[in-house]
Design a protein around this motif. Sequence first.
Motif, mmCIF file in Angstrom:
data_model
loop_
_atom_site.group_PDB
_atom_site.id
_atom_site.type_symbol
_atom_site.label_atom_id
_atom_site.label_comp_id
_atom_site.label_asym_id
_atom_site.label_seq_id
_atom_site.Cartn_x
_atom_site.Cartn_y
_atom_site.Cartn_z
ATOM 1 N N SER A 43 -53.027 7.021 79.237
ATOM 2 C CA SER A 43 -51.983 6.033 78.462
ATOM 3 C C SER A 43 -52.074 5.041 78.788
ATOM 4 O O SER A 43 -51.418 3.956 78.147
ATOM 5 N N GLU A 44 -52.898 3.818 80.125
ATOM 6 C CA GLU A 44 -52.654 2.459 79.829
ATOM 7 C C GLU A 44 -53.302 1.974 78.896
ATOM 8 O O GLU A 44 -54.012 1.178 77.980
ATOM 9 N N LEU A 45 -55.226 2.894 78.636
ATOM 10 C CA LEU A 45 -55.851 2.502 77.145
ATOM 11 C C LEU A 45 -55.030 2.308 75.585
ATOM 12 O O LEU A 45 -55.791 1.557 75.392
ATOM 13 N N LYS A 46 -53.777 3.117 76.144
ATOM 14 C CA LYS A 46 -54.188 4.240 74.305
ATOM 15 C C LYS A 46 -53.528 2.628 73.217
ATOM 16 O O LYS A 46 -53.895 2.814 72.341
ATOM 17 N N ASP A 47 -52.753 2.486 74.049
ATOM 18 C CA ASP A 47 -52.018 1.551 73.049
ATOM 19 C C ASP A 47 -52.720 -0.690 72.716
ATOM 20 O O ASP A 47 -52.272 -1.058 71.765
ATOM 21 N N LEU A 48 -53.650 -0.445 73.622
ATOM 22 C CA LEU A 48 -54.939 -1.692 73.388
ATOM 23 C C LEU A 48 -55.892 -1.993 72.281
ATOM 24 O O LEU A 48 -55.985 -1.615 72.075
ATOM 25 N N LYS A 63 -59.627 -3.016 76.442
ATOM 26 C CA LYS A 63 -60.135 -1.296 76.625
ATOM 27 C C LYS A 63 -61.256 -1.737 77.949
ATOM 28 O O LYS A 63 -61.480 -1.085 78.340
ATOM 29 N N ILE A 64 -62.318 -2.341 76.505
ATOM 30 C CA ILE A 64 -63.427 -2.512 77.488
ATOM 31 C C ILE A 64 -63.399 -3.073 78.560
ATOM 32 O O ILE A 64 -64.726 -3.331 80.186
ATOM 33 N N GLU A 65 -62.784 -4.868 78.624
ATOM 34 C CA GLU A 65 -62.497 -5.687 80.129
ATOM 35 C C GLU A 65 -62.009 -4.481 80.732
ATOM 36 O O GLU A 65 -62.319 -4.719 82.129
ATOM 37 N N ARG A 97 -63.944 -4.032 84.296
ATOM 38 C CA ARG A 97 -62.984 -3.739 85.304
ATOM 39 C C ARG A 97 -63.043 -2.885 86.653
ATOM 40 O O ARG A 97 -63.630 -3.008 87.573
ATOM 41 N N LYS A 98 -62.268 -1.786 85.905
ATOM 42 C CA LYS A 98 -62.747 -0.591 86.758
ATOM 43 C C LYS A 98 -64.473 -0.071 87.471
ATOM 44 O O LYS A 98 -64.126 0.815 88.557
ATOM 45 N N SER A 99 -65.045 -0.438 86.533
ATOM 46 C CA SER A 99 -66.548 0.069 87.151
ATOM 47 C C SER A 99 -67.297 -1.034 88.277
ATOM 48 O O SER A 99 -67.728 -0.403 88.781
ATOM 49 N N GLN A 100 -66.661 -1.473 87.836
ATOM 50 C CA GLN A 100 -66.600 -3.488 89.396
ATOM 51 C C GLN A 100 -66.583 -2.784 89.974
ATOM 52 O O GLN A 100 -67.121 -2.455 91.190
ATOM 53 N N GLU A 101 -65.290 -2.320 89.613
ATOM 54 C CA GLU A 101 -64.211 -1.631 91.693
ATOM 55 C C GLU A 101 -65.165 -0.823 92.147
ATOM 56 O O GLU A 101 -65.240 -0.501 93.108
ATOM 57 N N ARG A 102 -65.441 0.300 90.932
ATOM 58 C CA ARG A 102 -65.847 1.675 91.969
ATOM 59 C C ARG A 102 -67.078 0.950 92.276
ATOM 60 O O ARG A 102 -67.368 1.308 93.328
#
Length: 183
Positions: A116-121, A126-128, A132-137
């Motif tokens: 839902s965080e990505l839905k309206d972007l 979304k790619i950004e 960031r999530k991938s780097q955090e992982r």
Amino acid sequence: MGIMSVSEAVEEAVIKSRKLKEGIIRGRWFEIVGSLSTKSEPLWIKEDTLYILVEDSIYLHHMSMNKNKYLKKIEEILKKVYIKDMRFKVSRVNKVDYFKISLENKENFEKKEFVSELKDLTLEKKIEILKRKSQERDETLKKEGYKKCDFCGTMFLGEGKFCKPCSLKKSLDKVLEDKNDNE
């Protein structure tokens, strides 16, 4: 070049990228083989063949008996026949449970909230966020002792510079190269 939808762009990328096909298969491995996903690991695709590590010969036998069922599921997922055969190798399987690691580190990750965080972007945003999530992982995995494969960039737990699939592939390539040199 005309305007194309995101789904068309993804389908075109899948057609062109072996690594993307491998990633999709790895990501949906449980859906393909069920509970055997903890006892097996897809390695790579070469010449329409998917190479798979299996923990022991009992699971190998079961998977080879169900090979056609797995090929059909892969075809459904990829929406085309890219994989025509499966080859199995018995070896130790190191499964990475990213979700468990996230929970142990008390990362507050709810799939529905994330979607839902990505839905309206916009696509760029979304790619950004995904980057960031991938780097955090990756940082979380590094804290757990994982490292990045020098060949494919996958995070893995183990010794050396290469993950198991890449080290096996490099060994196979070396054997084939030596064989060709001797002929």
